[in-house]
Scaffold this active site. Structure first.
Site, PDB file in Angstrom:
ATOM      1  N   HIS A 310       0.851  -1.187   0.000  1.00 32.92           N
ATOM      2  CA  HIS A 310       0.000   0.000   0.000  1.00 32.92           C
ATOM      3  C   HIS A 310       0.883   1.232   0.000  1.00 32.92           C
ATOM      4  CE1 HIS A 310      -3.130   2.835   1.147  1.00 32.92           C
ATOM      5  NE2 HIS A 310      -3.976   1.934   0.706  1.00 32.92           N
ATOM      6  N   ASP A 368      -7.990  -5.492   0.220  1.00 32.29           N
ATOM      7  CA  ASP A 368      -8.518  -6.303  -0.869  1.00 32.29           C
ATOM      8  C   ASP A 368      -8.099  -7.762  -0.801  1.00 32.29           C
ATOM      9  OD1 ASP A 368      -9.987  -4.389  -2.125  1.00 32.29           O
ATOM     10  OD2 ASP A 368      -8.228  -3.534  -3.103  1.00 32.29           O
TER      11      ASP A 368
HETATM   12  N1  ACO Z   1       4.236  -7.606  -4.897  1.00 36.44           N
HETATM   13  C1  ACO Z   1       5.587  -7.601  -5.069  1.00 36.44           C
HETATM   14  N2  ACO Z   1       6.350  -6.497  -4.904  1.00 36.44           N
HETATM   15  C2  ACO Z   1       5.730  -5.362  -4.566  1.00 36.44           C
HETATM   16  C3  ACO Z   1       4.334  -5.287  -4.362  1.00 36.44           C
HETATM   17  C4  ACO Z   1       3.599  -6.474  -4.540  1.00 36.44           C
HETATM   18  N3  ACO Z   1       2.269  -6.475  -4.348  1.00 36.44           N
HETATM   19  N4  ACO Z   1       3.991  -4.036  -4.035  1.00 36.44           N
HETATM   20  C5  ACO Z   1       5.125  -3.321  -4.026  1.00 36.44           C
HETATM   21  N5  ACO Z   1       6.180  -4.127  -4.338  1.00 36.44           N
HETATM   22  C6  ACO Z   1       7.584  -3.742  -4.350  1.00 36.44           C
HETATM   23  C7  ACO Z   1       7.942  -2.933  -5.601  1.00 36.44           C
HETATM   24  O1  ACO Z   1       8.375  -3.764  -6.644  1.00 36.44           O
HETATM   25  C8  ACO Z   1       9.039  -2.047  -5.061  1.00 36.44           C
HETATM   26  O2  ACO Z   1      10.207  -2.817  -4.969  1.00 36.44           O
HETATM   27  P1  ACO Z   1      11.660  -2.143  -5.278  1.00 36.44           P
HETATM   28  O3  ACO Z   1      11.835  -1.103  -4.215  1.00 36.44           O
HETATM   29  O4  ACO Z   1      12.622  -3.265  -5.180  1.00 36.44           O
HETATM   30  O5  ACO Z   1      11.556  -1.565  -6.656  1.00 36.44           O
HETATM   31  C9  ACO Z   1       8.594  -1.740  -3.641  1.00 36.44           C
HETATM   32  O6  ACO Z   1       7.796  -2.870  -3.249  1.00 36.44           O
HETATM   33  C10 ACO Z   1       7.785  -0.453  -3.509  1.00 36.44           C
HETATM   34  O7  ACO Z   1       6.660  -0.529  -4.387  1.00 36.44           O
HETATM   35  P2  ACO Z   1       6.064   0.703  -5.161  1.00 36.44           P
HETATM   36  O8  ACO Z   1       5.429   0.232  -6.433  1.00 36.44           O
HETATM   37  O9  ACO Z   1       7.070   1.802  -5.262  1.00 36.44           O
HETATM   38  O10 ACO Z   1       4.941   1.178  -4.139  1.00 36.44           O
HETATM   39  P3  ACO Z   1       3.726   2.123  -4.470  1.00 36.44           P
HETATM   40  O11 ACO Z   1       3.416   2.826  -3.214  1.00 36.44           O
HETATM   41  O12 ACO Z   1       3.984   2.939  -5.684  1.00 36.44           O
HETATM   42  O13 ACO Z   1       2.552   1.097  -4.840  1.00 36.44           O
HETATM   43  C11 ACO Z   1       0.717  -0.385  -4.658  1.00 36.44           C
HETATM   44  C12 ACO Z   1       1.560   0.693  -3.966  1.00 36.44           C
HETATM   45  C13 ACO Z   1       0.231   0.105  -6.037  1.00 36.44           C
HETATM   46  C14 ACO Z   1      -0.516  -0.693  -3.812  1.00 36.44           C
HETATM   47  C15 ACO Z   1       1.592  -1.670  -4.829  1.00 36.44           C
HETATM   48  O14 ACO Z   1       1.978  -2.143  -3.547  1.00 36.44           O
HETATM   49  C16 ACO Z   1       0.873  -2.785  -5.615  1.00 36.44           C
HETATM   50  O15 ACO Z   1       0.909  -2.776  -6.846  1.00 36.44           O
HETATM   51  N6  ACO Z   1       0.188  -3.738  -4.901  1.00 36.44           N
HETATM   52  C17 ACO Z   1      -0.566  -4.761  -5.562  1.00 36.44           C
HETATM   53  C18 ACO Z   1      -1.902  -4.222  -6.002  1.00 36.44           C
HETATM   54  C19 ACO Z   1      -2.841  -3.995  -4.841  1.00 36.44           C
HETATM   55  O16 ACO Z   1      -3.033  -4.869  -3.986  1.00 36.44           O
HETATM   56  N7  ACO Z   1      -3.486  -2.823  -4.855  1.00 36.44           N
HETATM   57  C20 ACO Z   1      -4.503  -2.461  -3.853  1.00 36.44           C
HETATM   58  C21 ACO Z   1      -4.074  -1.251  -3.073  1.00 36.44           C
HETATM   59  S1  ACO Z   1      -5.195  -0.969  -1.783  1.00 36.44           S
HETATM   60  C22 ACO Z   1      -6.503  -0.224  -2.509  1.00 36.44           C
HETATM   61  O17 ACO Z   1      -6.484   0.447  -3.491  1.00 36.44           O
HETATM   62  C23 ACO Z   1      -7.782  -0.508  -1.817  1.00 36.44           C
END
Ligand code: ACO
Length: 434
Positions: A310, A368
């Protein structure tokens, strides 16, 4: 002499010139450096494309402390609201700022439940969609079309109009959503029943048919109510910011909410609940979990563990905890405790929470992760999951839209850019292009 105002000093190391930027303080949360005059003073823009360090507005609705795992609606902790209130209470709270008195609550519920029908002509819009159209596409279209039905009375500067429009959105979202589902399965649309609670009526419109009686299961009614409460608002997330941005142009609230629905649809946001279920189905059995964890950790593989991570919560998502409990209750009530999907989800969660990659990046299950399993147990089809989220979030959208319109500092939201395209050049006529 008054106390010196807090500020940041920024220096341009190219010229040695300095400017003072005032610090603004909220009631909670990080202080904010006011950069509104930054461009006028310095001729530079600030750069923050994904808004990781930008407060885009002032708001008194929802507060999140991502490190502490804290979520408050108008100051009330989500855990207390989930335990002691219902969705109508929460809607009133988000919209008006205070919990309703018993009399206010009765009137509010009555008003909401007596505007649940959609215009008969709106029902014909559904026929224009393919039967297999994604219900979120239908939602964007039908909610946007509400603007055409209430066009004469649109005056967003009038507080009475704004409240009527907000009630309309809230009242009609379940009807529009349930019709999207009925359309996809070829069943007749079910009219709302205003004698039921908001959540029971939603279930009724989803699952009743004209051929037989349908009794709403009280456990499912409560679970639905809880899901609506947990998703009702979440500060300046992508869809809410979209509603605010669209609304800042002065567009009608139905168009702004339709824009919010479009933003919610994406798998990084509301579409994640659908993506979680598809992912769990793809994993299939516990022995395949390590393979998917490995893929999630591979920087060259776009696969992510859906329902994990998140932007704001870097400890745990308090909604996920409540959701996990509800998930168990619903599966118990439906005698589905041995649901293999739940076992798979729990095992995946356990493995991910112990894995250094996820621990280091503070990736925890979000709301979720469990909602999809509850929806599946309730027999809600996977393609409807994000629609359920949209119904719940509509109160947050209209509350935030109202707050934005009444903000005296409100102007059209117009970000700027760091331009990296070609310099000015002369047009080349077609016969001279090589
Ligand atoms: N699985 C694997 N790796 C992940 C995940 C994941 N679900 N989420 C983040 N990471 C990793 C990224 O690859 C990144 O790694 P790095 O630093 O080595 O490059 C690091 O964690 C940081 O991730 P970001 O993408 O920079 O985080 P951001 O805050 O931009 O994204 C998000 C947040 C979009 C929710 C992301 O965690 C994601 O895509 N999760 C999966 C989708 C999801 O469950 N979304 C629901 C959100 S809650 C809602 O809207 C109700």
């Amino acid at each position: 002499m008054g106390a010196r105002k807090e500020s940041f000093t920024i220096t341009d190391n190219r010229t040695g010139k300095s400017w003072e930027l005032p610090v603004l303080k909220g009631t909670m949360g990080p202080d904010v450096v006011d950069v509104r005059k930054f461009y006028a003073d310095t001729g530079c823009f600030t750069y923050d494309p994904s808004f990781t360090s930008t407060a885009a507005c002032e708001s008194s609705i929802t507060f999140i402390d991502g490190d502490a795992g804290l979520l408050l609606y108008r100051g009330y902790p989500i855990e207390q609201l989930a335990e002691q209130s219902d969705f109508m209470d929460v809607c009133y709270l988000l919209l008006y700022g205070e919990l309703p008195t018993p009399v206010q609550k009765l009137k509010f519920e009555d008003d909401i439940m007596h505007h649940t029908m959609m215009h008969e002509k709106l029902r014909r819009f559904y026929d224009g969609f393919q039967m297999n159209a994604h219900p979120m596409a239908i939602m964007c279209g039908i909610v946007g079309a509400l603007g055409a039905f209430y066009h004469d009375r649109i005056d967003i500067t009038d507080p009475t109009y704004r409240m009527i429009a907000s009630y309309r959105v809230l009242s009609k979202m379940p009807t529009i959503a349930a019709a999207a589902y009925k359309y996809s399965v070829g069943q007749p649309f079910i009219y709302p029943r205003n004698d039921l609670s908001y959540s029971a009526n939603f279930l009724h419109m989803l699952f009743a048919t004209p051929c037989e009686d349908y009794e709403v299961n009280p456990v499912l009614e409560r679970a639905m109510d809880l899901i609506l409460i947990l998703h009702a608002d979440h500060e300046q997330n992508a869809s809410t910011s979209t509603v605010r941005m669209a609304g800042s142009t002065g567009t009608n609230p139905f168009a702004a909410v339709a824009a919010g629905i479009a933003a919610l649809w994406g798998p990084a946001h509301g579409g994640a609940n659908e993506a979680v279920l598809r992912m769990l189905d793809e994993i299939g059995t516990k022995d395949r979990i390590p393979e998917f964890i490995k893929r999630a950790k591979d920087p060259d593989d776009p696969f992510r563990l859906m329902g994990f991570g998140h932007r704001v919560y870097k400890n745990y998502d308090p909604r996920a905890r409540i959701m996990q409990r509800t998930c168990n209750e619903v599966l118990d009530a439906l005698n589905a405790k041995d649901e293999p999907l739940l076992e798979l989800a729990m095992e995946l969660e356990k493995i991910a929470l112990e894995d250094e990659y996820f621990v280091k990046r503070k990736l925890y299950p979000n709301v979720d992760f469990y909602s999809g399993i509850i929806f599946r147990a309730m027999k809600i089809p996977v393609s409807m999951f994000t629609v359920m989220f949209a119904v719940a979030r509509s109160i947050g959208w209209v509350a935030q839209w109202n707050e934005m319109i009444t903000d005296p500092g409100m102007r059209i939201a117009r970000p700027r850019q760091l331009f990296t395209g070609p310099l000015k050049r002369d047009f080349v006529p077609l016969d001279r292009r090589r």
